[in-house]
Design an enzyme around this catalytic site. Structure first.
Site, mmCIF file in Angstrom:
data_model
loop_
_atom_site.group_PDB
_atom_site.id
_atom_site.type_symbol
_atom_site.label_atom_id
_atom_site.label_comp_id
_atom_site.label_asym_id
_atom_site.label_seq_id
_atom_site.Cartn_x
_atom_site.Cartn_y
_atom_site.Cartn_z
ATOM 1 N NE ARG A 125 4.796 -9.953 10.897
ATOM 2 C CZ ARG A 125 6.047 -9.536 10.718
ATOM 3 N NH1 ARG A 125 6.497 -8.526 11.422
ATOM 4 N NH2 ARG A 125 6.849 -10.154 9.870
ATOM 5 C CD GLU B 5 17.250 -22.959 -41.688
ATOM 6 O OE1 GLU B 5 17.493 -24.175 -41.601
ATOM 7 O OE2 GLU B 5 16.208 -22.430 -41.227
ATOM 8 C CE LYS C 252 19.028 8.452 8.980
ATOM 9 N NZ LYS C 252 18.514 9.666 8.305
ATOM 10 C CB THR D 119 3.941 5.902 6.058
ATOM 11 O OG1 THR D 119 4.809 6.810 6.750
ATOM 12 C CG2 THR D 119 2.709 5.639 6.910
ATOM 13 C CE LYS E 103 17.461 -26.386 -38.646
ATOM 14 N NZ LYS E 103 16.528 -25.972 -39.724
ATOM 15 C CB CYS F 224 15.570 -22.634 -38.195
ATOM 16 S SG CYS F 224 13.806 -22.430 -38.561
ATOM 17 N N GLY G 286 0.021 6.724 11.059
ATOM 18 C CA GLY G 286 0.120 8.177 11.044
ATOM 19 C C GLY G 286 -0.253 8.689 9.662
#
Length: 648
Positions: free
Chosen positions: A342, A46, A607, A464, A115, A170, A354
């Site tokens: 859940r 500035e 998938k 998993t 400004k 600023c 598993g």
């Protein structure tokens, strides 16, 4: 701009208060060096031509006249330069004296930005000398040989690469409604701030927080240049802050309290910012009704070779070390909260998991344990099932058993060999042919056991599979692809390793040794028999590529929609061998696995279109009910063609 990157600089020159000629020469020196380094836009503090701390000298006609002379010097100096320069000057407009930013390029004064908010409290007295842009009527003035429209309306500057930038000064950014809000919503990719904020205890930390938040809120680049050494120390001290942010992330920062001039440089990824904005519907809606006058900069001439100078994180999914503990705890908390909801909803107090002795099932088991502990339930309600088959090694089997025993869960071992052999006989599969049928039959047998055991025990089967496997489709359809709740579905492979390591640091010695060995075990589905020494033969990363690279590709494709050429460029930087936390990959390797990733990512969408429920954890998800919706039969030709054209 190349590859979406714009090179910017925040400069802090040496200053002598009220010595415009000296200050201008210092500014010119920094501009010349920045131009030579390929900087496209540079911002100075500035009132950098006069010095900020002139006080009542701003009322002196001689000083104001010298400012105009200095701008003429800068115009002449930049006549053959491409760089856009933003300097701070006082400008008289009719009865008003304005604190302005002057935008200069190729010998032309592109505009003056006044400004808006003038601090007039504590140590600041700006209203004693200056008027606000809010006091201004649109006025055309002659200044430094140019006709310039000075106006209170927002103005944006557009480079020849179609990058839009705005300016605030600023105090503007400290206001409740900063001008940069409107500038960004009007299209500004980058905000430049010319500042003169003084130093006080604790103020710098607050300033950085403010700038980080503003760049994040406006999804913009934010380049801040503050006054430094040479300003009057009569009542205040200026540290010379030079800071560059991108959407809340600190890209570069200069040395505070330096007695020497400096220019801090970095590259802002405008393409990434625009991608973020397009994705964020709230941001898009907020743009309604916002507009700004646009001033075009000049076309640049110089052609430079592009070099990426900013760092690229090779592991974008992994929390930074200083945040690791808090981030890991937060990740586990998300997984635990999802699973707990859940279980409470279904009324199940039993889960079936598993356990293979690999990373993914280990993390899933740890999540189950943490969930049961938090619910105050007996860990014996967690039924861990190890299901050795043709490819199971002693190492993974023993680790699976040891982990379940040390965690105090219910352990079940069911060997699948005889069941799979019967299945092979039923469908006429030659056991010596280790093809996809050989492999998938084992995966589906294991899933059938888990599902039926879940029915028998009245429990939920916990998946998993992780985010990286979902991206690559590295799962057997209706085999390990399926579960009743997938706690790892939002976590990539590279992060799983860190989460398991995090837990290993806080458990008993026996569990720690088991977890550390699991971390060191090669990733494998273990569907192909081991070698004569009992070692794993089927190593996933040798077949589909390093997860380190695939997670990198996944992040930039899904998070920002980057094209293959840009992802390749980023990967080259991230895995160039200069990062102690990442291995080196040559160009051919990166290109090979990028092509593999793209091919598999497109072909395996079917998938992902029928995934079981699971919590979103990070910024990327592949759930069709969450972040990612994609037709299963979309063509990958466009992406693969560009990948083929990459030169290595």
């Amino acid at each position: 701009m190349q590859n979406g990157f714009v090179k910017v600089a925040a400069a802090v020159p040496s200053v002598k208060v009220a010595d415009c000629e000296y200050n201008t020469l210092q500014i010119e020196n920094i501009i010349a060096k920045a131009e030579g380094k390929g900087v496209e836009i540079i911002v100075f503090p500035e009132l950098s031509i006069t010095g900020y701390s002139c006080q009542d000298l701003f009322r002196q006609s001689l000083l104001l006249d010298q400012v105009e002379t200095s701008v003429l010097m800068l115009l002449d100096f930049t006549r053959n330069l491409d760089i856009v320069c933003i300097v701070g000057i006082p400008v008289a407009v009719g009865d008003l004296l304005l604190n302005c930013a002057a935008v200069i390029q190729k010998g032309d004064l592109l505009g003056l930005v006044p400004k808006t908010y003038l601090p007039n409290y504590s140590e600041f007295y700006e209203k004693r000398w200056f008027a606000s842009s809010q006091d201004l009527q649109p006025t055309e003035i002659r200044f430094a040989g140019n006709k310039i429209l000075v106006t209170p309306e927002p103005v944006l500057f557009r480079t020849c690469d179609n990058v839009l930038f705005g300016i605030e000064i600023c105090e503007d950014v400290w206001a409740p409604a900063p001008p940069s809000n409107n500038l960004a919503l009007s299209g500004a990719d980058i905000i430049f701030n010319l500042s003169a904020s003084d130093e006080l205890i604790g103020k710098h930390k607050y300033l950085k927080s403010l700038l980080s938040q503003q760049s994040a809120r406006t999804i913009s680049g934010y380049v801040y240049s503050g006054c430094g050494f040479g300003e009057s120390s009569q009542d205040m001290v200026y540290a010379g802050n030079a800071i560059i942010y991108e959407n809340g992330r600190l890209l570069a920062e200069g040395e505070r309290f330096s007695f020497k001039p400096q220019a801090v440089m970095s590259q802002i990824d405008v393409e990434k910012l625009r991608s973020e904005r397009r994705t964020n519907s709230t941001y898009v809606n907020a743009q309604r009704g916002h507009h700004a006058r646009i001033v075009d900069a000049h076309t640049t001439v110089a052609q430079r070779d592009f070099e990426l100078i900013r760092d690229v994180d090779p592991h974008p999914f992994i929390p930074k070390s200083e945040d690791m503990e808090a981030s890991c705890n937060e990740i586990f908390s998300i997984q635990v909260a999802g699973l707990a909801k859940r279980l409470v909803h279904t009324g199940c107090k039993t889960v079936v998991v598993g356990i293979s002795g690999g990373l993914d099932s280990t993390l899933a088991l740890l999540v189950c344990v943490k969930t049961f502990d938090k619910l105050g339930w007996d860990r014996k309600g967690i039924v861990g099932v190890t299901m050795p088959g043709f490819g199971t090694t002693d190492r993974t089997h023993d680790n699976a058993v040891a982990l379940m025993e040390s965690l105090g869960v219910t352990l079940r071992e069911i060997n699948i060999s005889s069941a799979v052999e019967q299945h092979f006989a039923d469908i006429g599969q030659d056991e010596s042919v280790h093809d996809v049928t050989y492999e998938n039959s084992q995966a589906r047998e294991r899933t059938q056991i888990l599902m039926d055991l879940g029915n028998k025990l009245g429990g939920l089967v916990i998946g998993t599979g992780d985010l990286s496997e979902l991206a690559l489709g590295w799962a057997t359809y209706n085999g390990d692809h399926m579960s009743m709740y997938g706690v790892n579905s939002g976590i990539p492979k590279t992060l799983i390793r860190h989460l398991v390591k995090f837990v290993a640091a806080s458990v008993d010695d026996a569990s720690r040794l088991t977890l550390l060995d699991i971390i060191d075990t090669p990733v494998s589905p273990e569907l192909i028999p081991a070698d004569d020494e009992g070692n794993i033969v089927q190593k996933t990363e040798e077949l589909v590529g390093p997860y380190e690279l695939h997670d990198f590709f996944l992040y930039y494709i899904l998070r920002f929609g980057f094209r293959p050429t840009k992802i390749f460029m980023l990967a080259r930087k991230a895995f160039n061998g200069n990062n102690a936390d990442a291995p080196f990959y040559d160009d051919e390797t990166i290109k090979k696995w990028l092509s593999t990733f793209l091919r598999r990512f497109f072909s395996q969408q079917f998938k992902r279109s029928c995934l079981p429920d699971g919590p979103k954890v990070g910024s990327v998800s592949l759930s069709p009910r969450g972040d990612w919706r994609m037709p299963s039969d979309a063509s990958s030709a466009l992406w693969l063609k560009e990948c083929e054209l990459i030169t290595v």
